[in-house]
Design a protein around this motif. Structure first.
Motif, PDB file in Angstrom:
ATOM      1  N   LEU A  89       0.829  -1.213   0.000  1.00 57.51           N
ATOM      2  CA  LEU A  89       0.000   0.000   0.000  1.00 57.51           C
ATOM      3  C   LEU A  89       0.860   1.258   0.000  1.00 57.51           C
ATOM      4  CD1 LEU A  89      -2.768  -1.078   2.557  1.00 57.51           C
ATOM      5  CD2 LEU A  89      -2.944  -0.970   0.057  1.00 57.51           C
ATOM      6  N   ALA A  90       2.017   1.187   0.666  1.00 59.95           N
ATOM      7  CA  ALA A  90       2.925   2.336   0.689  1.00 59.95           C
ATOM      8  C   ALA A  90       3.444   2.639  -0.712  1.00 59.95           C
ATOM      9  CB  ALA A  90       4.088   2.063   1.638  1.00 59.95           C
ATOM     10  N   PHE A  91       3.753   1.601  -1.463  1.00 52.96           N
ATOM     11  CA  PHE A  91       4.193   1.803  -2.847  1.00 52.96           C
ATOM     12  C   PHE A  91       3.056   2.381  -3.690  1.00 52.96           C
ATOM     13  CE2 PHE A  91       7.596  -1.197  -1.728  1.00 52.96           C
ATOM     14  CZ  PHE A  91       8.680  -0.537  -2.289  1.00 52.96           C
ATOM     15  N   GLU A  92       1.856   1.879  -3.459  1.00 50.65           N
ATOM     16  CA  GLU A  92       0.699   2.380  -4.209  1.00 50.65           C
ATOM     17  C   GLU A  92       0.486   3.866  -3.949  1.00 50.65           C
ATOM     18  OE1 GLU A  92      -4.127   1.608  -4.567  1.00 50.65           O
ATOM     19  OE2 GLU A  92      -2.873   0.250  -3.389  1.00 50.65           O
ATOM     20  N   ARG A  93       0.604   4.275  -2.693  1.00 48.70           N
ATOM     21  CA  ARG A  93       0.425   5.684  -2.356  1.00 48.70           C
ATOM     22  C   ARG A  93       1.486   6.556  -3.030  1.00 48.70           C
ATOM     23  NH1 ARG A  93      -0.900   3.498   2.800  1.00 48.70           N
ATOM     24  NH2 ARG A  93       1.274   3.776   3.499  1.00 48.70           N
ATOM     25  N   ASP A  94       2.663   5.961  -3.273  1.00 47.56           N
ATOM     26  CA  ASP A  94       3.737   6.706  -3.924  1.00 47.56           C
ATOM     27  C   ASP A  94       3.709   6.525  -5.450  1.00 47.56           C
ATOM     28  OD1 ASP A  94       6.965   7.612  -3.855  1.00 47.56           O
ATOM     29  OD2 ASP A  94       5.764   8.140  -2.110  1.00 47.56           O
ATOM     30  N   LYS A  95       2.623   5.947  -5.937  1.00 47.45           N
ATOM     31  CA  LYS A  95       2.389   5.750  -7.375  1.00 47.45           C
ATOM     32  C   LYS A  95       3.446   4.856  -8.019  1.00 47.45           C
ATOM     33  CE  LYS A  95      -0.144  10.080  -7.868  1.00 47.45           C
ATOM     34  NZ  LYS A  95      -0.301  11.364  -8.603  1.00 47.45           N
ATOM     35  N   ILE A  96       3.857   3.830  -7.265  1.00 47.73           N
ATOM     36  CA  ILE A  96       4.752   2.793  -7.779  1.00 47.73           C
ATOM     37  C   ILE A  96       3.979   1.477  -7.763  1.00 47.73           C
ATOM     38  CG2 ILE A  96       6.910   1.531  -7.429  1.00 47.73           C
ATOM     39  CD1 ILE A  96       8.001   3.975  -5.981  1.00 47.73           C
ATOM     40  N   ASN A  97       3.884   0.827  -8.903  1.00 46.80           N
ATOM     41  CA  ASN A  97       3.156  -0.432  -8.978  1.00 46.80           C
ATOM     42  C   ASN A  97       3.857  -1.522  -8.170  1.00 46.80           C
ATOM     43  OD1 ASN A  97       1.188   0.555 -10.758  1.00 46.80           O
ATOM     44  ND2 ASN A  97       2.507   0.185 -12.522  1.00 46.80           N
ATOM     45  N   ALA A  98       3.082  -2.284  -7.425  1.00 48.26           N
ATOM     46  CA  ALA A  98       3.628  -3.398  -6.650  1.00 48.26           C
ATOM     47  C   ALA A  98       2.790  -4.636  -6.917  1.00 48.26           C
ATOM     48  CB  ALA A  98       3.631  -3.067  -5.156  1.00 48.26           C
ATOM     49  N   PHE A  99       3.444  -5.762  -7.102  1.00 48.88           N
ATOM     50  CA  PHE A  99       2.767  -7.028  -7.371  1.00 48.88           C
ATOM     51  C   PHE A  99       3.123  -8.012  -6.271  1.00 48.88           C
ATOM     52  CE2 PHE A  99       2.769 -11.317  -9.206  1.00 48.88           C
ATOM     53  CZ  PHE A  99       1.476 -11.380  -9.682  1.00 48.88           C
ATOM     54  N   ARG A 100       2.107  -8.579  -5.621  1.00 45.45           N
ATOM     55  CA  ARG A 100       2.303  -9.551  -4.550  1.00 45.45           C
ATOM     56  C   ARG A 100       1.813 -10.906  -5.006  1.00 45.45           C
ATOM     57  NH1 ARG A 100      -0.905  -9.028  -0.508  1.00 45.45           N
ATOM     58  NH2 ARG A 100       0.510  -9.700   1.131  1.00 45.45           N
ATOM     59  N   PHE A 101       2.539 -11.967  -4.638  1.00 47.03           N
ATOM     60  CA  PHE A 101       2.097 -13.314  -5.020  1.00 47.03           C
ATOM     61  C   PHE A 101       2.532 -14.329  -3.970  1.00 47.03           C
ATOM     62  CE2 PHE A 101       6.410 -13.209  -6.629  1.00 47.03           C
ATOM     63  CZ  PHE A 101       6.867 -14.512  -6.513  1.00 47.03           C
ATOM     64  N   ASP A 102       1.869 -15.479  -3.982  1.00 49.48           N
ATOM     65  CA  ASP A 102       2.210 -16.597  -3.104  1.00 49.48           C
ATOM     66  C   ASP A 102       3.073 -17.584  -3.878  1.00 49.48           C
ATOM     67  OD1 ASP A 102       0.611 -15.719  -0.916  1.00 49.48           O
ATOM     68  OD2 ASP A 102      -1.174 -16.501  -1.905  1.00 49.48           O
ATOM     69  N   PHE A 103       4.101 -18.112  -3.236  1.00 55.94           N
ATOM     70  CA  PHE A 103       4.892 -19.166  -3.853  1.00 55.94           C
ATOM     71  C   PHE A 103       4.036 -20.412  -4.055  1.00 55.94           C
ATOM     72  CE2 PHE A 103       8.532 -16.928  -1.700  1.00 55.94           C
ATOM     73  CZ  PHE A 103       9.179 -16.554  -2.872  1.00 55.94           C
ATOM     74  N   ALA A 104       4.464 -21.283  -4.950  1.00 54.91           N
ATOM     75  CA  ALA A 104       3.758 -22.545  -5.175  1.00 54.91           C
ATOM     76  C   ALA A 104       3.610 -23.303  -3.859  1.00 54.91           C
ATOM     77  CB  ALA A 104       4.519 -23.397  -6.191  1.00 54.91           C
ATOM     78  N   GLY A 105       2.393 -23.768  -3.591  1.00 58.05           N
ATOM     79  CA  GLY A 105       2.139 -24.516  -2.366  1.00 58.05           C
ATOM     80  C   GLY A 105       1.893 -23.648  -1.150  1.00 58.05           C
TER      81      GLY A 105
END
Length: 228
Positions: A6-22
């Motif tokens: 969310l901090a990156f979003e507020r600074d207008k930087i795209n952030a992508f979050r993901f879960d590792f396999a399993g």
């Protein structure tokens, strides 16, 4: 670590979050070790965004994810900023706390150990293969293989209840281009220090972002920060 995205979003930087396999919502089986597989999961995400003409400027990982991003940096040379939050340097430590005393004997006898929560429910299964993989992972060698132009930040709390702060100093010894930030009073999840954590990481990533934007290879590419 949602607050970090969310901090990156507020600074207008795209952030992508993901879960590792399993893990989490991702398919596959959980592996106790297998850091190399998680590095390949990161590789798949980076390659996806390359095809979409997006530039991945930084990769951030917390706890085991911290180890995974360092493993990635030791194998691939396409991301110049890495942030390791509360990763573990000595992978042979901390196992007894998870698997119990005499875990080696139990593993030899049964071939697996089920890790249970306080309610007695099975959270995940640790196989002999995944345990052997963890014990065989050479963190020091991986750190030494990270190229000098790759900026690495390690952040660790002084009251981390899972990974001792001494591990952070070990990363500082072996990563060629390393910055160390010790947060006084912070636990493993930075429960009372979320704002400070976000500020530290954001500032470090933005410094690297400025340098990447000056690189000719970044022309006409959208920018994304990959957050594990």
């Amino acid at each position: 670590m949602v607050n970090l995205a969310l901090a990156f979003e507020r600074d207008k930087i795209n952030a992508f979050r993901f879960d590792f396999a399993g893990n989490g919502e991702s398919e596959g089986s959980f592996q106790y070790g297998n850091y190399s597989r998680e590095a390949e999961d990161i590789r798949a995400v980076v390659e996806h965004f390359k095809r979409e003409q997006r530039l991945v400027t930084a990769i951030i990982g917390h706890s085991k994810g911290g180890n995974a991003v360092l493993m990635y940096a030791s194998s691939y040379n396409d991301v110049r900023t890495i942030v390791n939050i509360a990763g573990r340097f000595h992978l042979k430590r901390g196992i007894e706390g998870r698997l119990g005393k005499n875990f080696r004997e139990k593993m030899e006898r049964f071939g697996f150990i089920d890790v249970k929560n306080r309610r007695g429910e099975i959270e995940y299964r640790v196989t002999k293969e995944s345990l052997v993989d963890r014990l065989a992972t050479d963190t020091r060698l991986a750190c030494q293989k990270i190229p000098l132009y790759c900026r690495v930040l390690t952040i660790h709390g002084t009251v981390d209840e899972f990974v001792p702060v001494e591990d952070a100093h070990e990363f500082a010894k072996y990563v060629p281009n390393h910055n160390l930030c010790i947060v006084e009073g912070a636990d493993h999840e930075y429960t009372k220090y979320q704002s400070l954590l976000c500020s530290i990481v954001l500032n470090f990533v933005k410094t690297g972002l400025s340098k990447d934007e000056l690189s000719p290879s970044c022309t006409n590419k959208k920018i994304i920060d990959s957050r594990l």
